[in-house]
Design an enzyme around this catalytic site. Structure first.
Site, PDB file in Angstrom:
ATOM      1  CB  CYS A   1     -54.969  31.183  41.354  1.00 20.75           C
ATOM      2  SG  CYS A   1     -53.787  31.359  40.038  1.00 20.75           S
TER       3      CYS A   1
ATOM      4  CD1 TRP B   1     -52.116  36.988  38.962  1.00 23.90           C
ATOM      5  CD2 TRP B   1     -53.934  38.159  38.402  1.00 23.90           C
ATOM      6  NE1 TRP B   1     -51.728  38.276  38.751  1.00 23.90           N
ATOM      7  CE2 TRP B   1     -52.805  39.023  38.397  1.00 23.90           C
ATOM      8  CE3 TRP B   1     -55.164  38.680  38.072  1.00 23.90           C
ATOM      9  CZ2 TRP B   1     -52.904  40.375  38.088  1.00 23.90           C
ATOM     10  CZ3 TRP B   1     -55.254  40.026  37.764  1.00 23.90           C
ATOM     11  CH2 TRP B   1     -54.140  40.860  37.767  1.00 23.90           C
TER      12      TRP B   1
ATOM     13  CD  GLU C   1     -46.077  55.986  45.495  1.00 24.39           C
ATOM     14  OE1 GLU C   1     -45.990  56.642  44.435  1.00 24.39           O
ATOM     15  OE2 GLU C   1     -47.047  55.238  45.740  1.00 24.39           O
TER      16      GLU C   1
ATOM     17  CG  ASN D   1     -53.182  30.715  44.680  1.00 24.16           C
ATOM     18  OD1 ASN D   1     -52.520  31.347  43.850  1.00 24.16           O
ATOM     19  ND2 ASN D   1     -53.614  31.237  45.810  1.00 24.16           N
ATOM     20  N   GLY D   2     -50.374  29.535  43.102  1.00 22.95           N
ATOM     21  CA  GLY D   2     -48.970  29.688  43.493  1.00 22.95           C
ATOM     22  C   GLY D   2     -48.051  29.570  42.293  1.00 22.95           C
TER      23      GLY D   2
ATOM     24  NE  ARG E   1     -57.825  34.635  45.629  1.00 22.49           N
ATOM     25  CZ  ARG E   1     -57.127  34.396  46.744  1.00 22.49           C
ATOM     26  NH1 ARG E   1     -57.626  34.757  47.893  1.00 22.49           N
ATOM     27  NH2 ARG E   1     -55.941  33.829  46.706  1.00 22.49           N
TER      28      ARG E   1
ATOM     29  CG  HIS F   1     -33.039  76.655  44.989  1.00 24.30           C
ATOM     30  ND1 HIS F   1     -32.080  77.594  44.667  1.00 24.30           N
ATOM     31  CD2 HIS F   1     -32.383  75.568  45.443  1.00 24.30           C
ATOM     32  CE1 HIS F   1     -30.881  77.082  44.887  1.00 24.30           C
ATOM     33  NE2 HIS F   1     -31.019  75.854  45.352  1.00 24.30           N
TER      34      HIS F   1
ATOM     35  CD  GLU G   1     -53.179  57.648  44.484  1.00 24.05           C
ATOM     36  OE1 GLU G   1     -53.885  57.484  43.479  1.00 24.05           O
ATOM     37  OE2 GLU G   1     -52.109  57.042  44.647  1.00 24.05           O
TER      38      GLU G   1
ATOM     39  CE  LYS H   1     -54.825  49.372  40.618  1.00 20.68           C
ATOM     40  NZ  LYS H   1     -53.932  49.955  41.648  1.00 20.68           N
TER      41      LYS H   1
ATOM     42  CE  LYS I   1     -50.123  54.762  46.626  1.00 20.82           C
ATOM     43  NZ  LYS I   1     -49.728  55.418  45.426  1.00 20.82           N
TER      44      LYS I   1
HETATM   45  C1  AGP Z   1     -51.047  55.311  41.868  1.00 20.56           C
HETATM   46  O1  AGP Z   1     -51.503  55.174  43.205  1.00 20.56           O
HETATM   47  C2  AGP Z   1     -52.106  55.925  40.992  1.00 20.56           C
HETATM   48  N1  AGP Z   1     -53.289  55.150  41.032  1.00 20.56           N
HETATM   49  C3  AGP Z   1     -51.622  56.223  39.581  1.00 20.56           C
HETATM   50  O2  AGP Z   1     -50.643  57.237  39.696  1.00 20.56           O
HETATM   51  C4  AGP Z   1     -50.972  55.058  38.801  1.00 20.56           C
HETATM   52  O3  AGP Z   1     -49.736  54.725  39.370  1.00 20.56           O
HETATM   53  C5  AGP Z   1     -50.749  55.513  37.345  1.00 20.56           C
HETATM   54  O4  AGP Z   1     -51.993  55.788  36.767  1.00 20.56           O
HETATM   55  C6  AGP Z   1     -50.013  54.464  36.503  1.00 20.56           C
HETATM   56  O5  AGP Z   1     -50.782  53.309  36.404  1.00 20.56           O
HETATM   57  P1  AGP Z   1     -50.089  51.983  35.791  1.00 20.56           P
HETATM   58  O6  AGP Z   1     -49.001  51.602  36.735  1.00 20.56           O
HETATM   59  O7  AGP Z   1     -51.185  50.980  35.736  1.00 20.56           O
HETATM   60  O8  AGP Z   1     -49.555  52.330  34.439  1.00 20.56           O
END
Ligand code: AGP
Length: 623
Positions: free
Chosen positions: A2, A74, A489, A100-101, A27, A512, A496, A618, A493
C-alpha cells in the site's frame, strides 16, 4: 504494498494528495482513496481501480480543505472493492485512517469491537484501527491513537485525521515505512521519500514503535508508551532519476533487497509458537486432508522452480508422492488425477494462461486446487478452491525474485500445516524448523550486506577480449537434491537478465553427455548446501575442475573445505558465494540470493535492461 500520503499546510490538500498517489503507483495497487477535512466536515472518496478512476470521481465534488490523507491499496485482507478501499472511518464518521501493513490480531479485535456494538463497513483488517481509536477517544486524538496502537499486533504505518482536530495529523509506524517531510509552514507524510522530494528535502524518520502528533509549527514524537523522542531533520537530495525506485537504480535490485521484509510479512501471523501454522483461507476439511493420496504442483518459470522445492519438502515432511509439472505440458497430456489428488498451482501474477488452463484441467478431473499467488483478486484466485497469498508486495521487475522467496515460504507453511494434520513431524524438528524460518530475514540481510564479492565476480565474468567479445558466453549451474531447482533458477535468472546462455543440470547428469561441453571458457556455478549428498557433489566439482572449467560455488560461511577444492580466480577476492548455515529445507532460499545478485550485476555489466529484458513480459497471459 500500500501507499500512504498526508498533508497539512496552507495549500489545498487535494491536488497534493493526488499527485502523491500517482507517484506511489509504481508500488502496485488495486484501489485508491482520499479524505479531506474542511469546515469540520470529513469528505471521503474511495474507489476500486487506478488513481485515474478516483480522479474521475472527485471531479464530482469540490474540496477546499488544507488537511487530508490518501492511500493506494494493495489488497491483503478483502478483495479489491470500493468499500475495502482506504481511508476507513469509525462509526461516528469523525475519524479517518489510512494503513499500510497487516494487523495480525484484527479478527479478535474486530470481534471484540463488534460485541461492543461497532458496525464495520468493510472486510479489511485496517478498518479495525479506526474503531479502536474511536473506543479510546476522549477528546485527545494523540492519546486515542496511542492506546489503539498498543493493542495492535502486526506491521503498520498509519495516518489519522479527525473532524475534532482540524489542524492535526497523527502518524504511527511499526515495521512499515513512513516518512515525514517538513517545510516552515507545511507537513507532508508519505510511504517513501521520492514522493515528497519535489516539495521538501527535509525529513523526519520515525523508528518502529514511534508515533507523532503533527501540526504546523508543532511536532511531537513519542514512543507508543508515551516517552517523548527528539529527532533532528535529515536532508535528502536524491537525483530525480531514482525517484520511482525509492533510491534504487532498478526495481530488480529494490525487490531483491526487500526480501528480508517479504519473509517477515509472509510468515506474519501464520507461523505460531512451537512451529504451529495457521493459514487463512486454508479451509480444506480435515477428512479431505486424510484422503490426499498424491500432490501435484503446477506452474511455469520461476514459480515452477518453487514447485520443485515444494516436491522435496512435501515428500520429506508428509511422505506423500508429489509430482511437479510445467503447466504448459500438464494441460495437454491428459494427466491422471482424481478426487484424492491435491493440486497446488503457483503463480506470482495469478494470470499465467498455462497455469490457469492447468487448473481448469485439474478441476475437471475432480482434484482440489490450492493457489499460491502474490496478487489478490487475480484470475487464479477465482479458478482455485483456496488461495494462500505470498505477501511480497507488487513485483515490478520482469524477473521474479522476492515472489520466488515468498513462494518457497508459503510452500513450507502449507507442508507444515498438512503435517500438523498428519502429526508427521516430531516436536523437536518442528521447533528447529520454526527457529530456522524466524532466522531467515537476518540471514538474507547478511548476504545482501555482503554483495560486493558477487558484484566483483559478475565483473570478472563479463570480461571482454580485445575485439570486444565476452570471454564467457556459456554457463553451467549444477546442483543435487534441493540444490538442483536452485541451479535451474540461477540459470534462468542469468539467461533472462543478461542474455547469457546458461543451463542447469542435476550434477549427476554431467557424465551423461553434458560434460562434453565443458572447456576453460565454460564457467560452472555449483551449489553445495545439501550435506547428505555433499561428497557426491564434491566428486562432480572435481570432474569439472579436471576439464579446466572455471568453478564458482555457493556454500555455507563455515564450509572451510570448499575454498581448498575450488581454485580461486586470479585477481579476484573470492569465487565462493557464502551463505549463513540453515536447515537443508531452507538452504534453497538463502542460496537463491547470491544467484539473483549475480544475474543482476551480470546484466548491468553487459548493458542489459535488467527491469524489462528484451522479448519478456511480466505476466504471460497468452499461450
Ligand atoms: C521469472 O523470472 C520469469 N519472469 C518467468 O519465468 C515467470 O516466473 C513465469 O512467467 C511465471 O509467472 P507467474 O509466476 O506470474 O505465473
Amino acid at each position: 504494498m500500500c501507499g500512504i500520503v498526508g498533508y497539512i499546510g496552507p495549500k489545498e490538500a487535494m491536488p497534493l494528495l493526488m499527485e502523491g498517489l500517482n507517484k506511489l503507483s509504481y508500488r502496485g495497487y488495486d484501489s485508491a482513496g482520499v479524505a479531506i477535512l474542511e469546515n469540520q466536515e470529513l469528505q471521503v472518496v474511495k474507489k476500486k481501480g487506478k488513481v485515474a478512476v478516483l480522479a474521475g470521481e472527485i471531479t464530482k465534488y469540490t474540496f477546499g480543505g488544507k488537511i487530508g490523507i490518501a492511500h493506494t491499496r494493495w489488497a491483503t485482507h478483502g478483495e479489491p472493492s470500493d468499500r475495502n478501499s482506504h481511508p476507513h472511518a469509525d462509526c461516528s464518521g469523525k475519524i479517518a485512517v489510512v494503513h499500510n501493513g497487516i494487523i495480525e490480531n484484527y479478527s479478535s479485535l474486530k470481534k471484540h469491537l463488534q460485541e461492543k456494538g461497532h458496525k464495520f463497513a468493510s472486510e479489511t483488517d485496517s478498518e479495525v484501527i479506526a474503531h479502536l481509536i474511536e473506543v479510546h477517544y476522549k477528546g485527545n486524538l494523540e492519546e486515542a491513537v496511542r492506546q489503539a496502537v498498543l493493542r495492535m499486533i502486526g506491521a503498520f504505518a498509519i495516518v489519522v485525521i479527525s473532524k475534532d482536530h482540524p489542524n492535526q495529523l497523527i502518524v504511527a509506524r511499526q515495521d512499515c515505512p513512513l516518512v515525514i517531510g517538513i517545510n516552515d509552514n507545511e507537513i507532508f507524510i508519505a510511504s517513501d521519500i521520492p514522493v515528497l522530494l519535489e516539495h521538501t528535502q527535509k525529513f523526519l524518520f520515525l523508528d518502529s514503535g514511534e508515533m507523532a502528533a503533527l501540526s504546523v509549527g508543532d511536532v511531537r514524537i513519542s514512543t507508543f508508551n508515551g516517552n517523548r523522542v527528539q529527532k533532528l531533520p535529515q536532508i535528502i537530495n536524491w537525483e530525480q532519476g531514482k525517484i520511482e525506485k525509492a533510491g534504487y537504480e532498478h526495481f530488480m535490485l529494490k525487490e531483491i533487497e526487500e526480501q528480508p521484509r517479504v519473509v517477515r510479512d509472509t510468515l506474519r501471523g501464520r507461523l505460531l509458537a512451537g512451529g504451529l501454522v495457521e493459514l487463512e483461507d486454508f479451509a480444506l476439511p480435515e477428512d479431505y486432508l486424510s484422503q490426499i493420496k498424491r500432490i501435484y504442483m503446477l506452474a511455469c518459470g520461476t514459480a515452477y522452480h518453487a514447485g520443485l522445492i515444494g516436491e522435496h519438502i512435501f515428500e520429506d515432511l508428509l511422505r506423500i508422492p508429489v509430482e511437479v509439472d510445467l503447466a504448459s505440458e500438464f494441460r495437454y497430456r491428459d494427466p491422471i488425477l482424481d478426487e484424492n489428488t491435491l493440486v497446488i498451482a503457483i503463480s506470482q501474477s495469478g494470470e499465467t494462461a498455462d497455469t490457469l488452463a492447468g487448473i481448469k484441467e485439474a478441476k475437471a478431473k475432480g482434484a482440489k486446487v490450492i493457489a499460491i499467488t502474490n496478487v489478490i483478486g487475480s484470475s487464479i484466485t477465482r479458478e482455485a478452491d483456496h488461495t494462500i497469498y505470498t505477501r511480497a508486495g507488487a513485483e515490478i521487475a520482469v524477473a521474479s525474485t522476492k515472489a520466488f522467496i515468498a513462494q518457497q515460504i508459503v510452500m513450507f507453511l502449507i507442508a507444515l500445516r498438512l503435517s500438523q494434520h498428519a502429526g508427521s513431524i516430531a516436536g523437536g524438528v518442528l521447533h528447529e524448523i520454526a527457529q530456522a524460518l524466524h532466522d531467515l530475514p537476518v540471514q538474507i540481510q547478511s548476504i545482501l550486506d555482503n554483495h560486493q564479492p558477487i558484484r566483483d565476480l559478475a565483473k570478472h565474468l563479463a570480461q571482454q577480449n580485445p575485439c570486444g567479445h565476452y570471454k564467457y558466453n556459456d554457463f553451467f549451474f549444477l546442483g543435487r537434491g534441493l540444490d538442483e531447482p536452485i541451479a535451474r533458477e540461477g540459470a534462468l535468472k542469468l539467461r533472462e537478465i543478461s542474455y547469457i546462455h546458461a543451463a542447469a543440470y542435476a550434477a549427476g547428469e554431467l557424465k551423461h553427455g553434458n560434460i562434453a561441453l565443458l572447456t576453460s571458457q565454460t564457467p560452472v556455478i555449483v551449489l553445495l548446501t545439501q550435506e547428505r549428498i555433499r561428497e557426491k557433489m564434491i566428486s562432480n566439482i572435481m570432474e569439472v575442475i579436471a576439464r579446466e572449467a572455471p568453478v564458482m560455488a555457493v556454500a555455507y560461511e563455515d564450509d572451510n573445505e570448499i575454498a581448498s577444492i575450488v581454485p580461486p580466480f586470479s585477481g579476484l577476492s573470492s569465487n565462493v558465494m557464502r551463505i549463513p548455515r540453515t536447515i537443508s529445507w531452507l538452504a534453497p532460499i538463502l542460496a537463491t540470493i547470491p544467484l539473483q545478485l549475480l544475474a543482476y550485476y551480470s546484466g548491468l555489466e553487459r548493458g542489459c535492461d535488467v527491469d524489462q529484458p528484451r522479448n519478456l513480459a511480466k505476466s504471460v497471459t497468452v499461450e
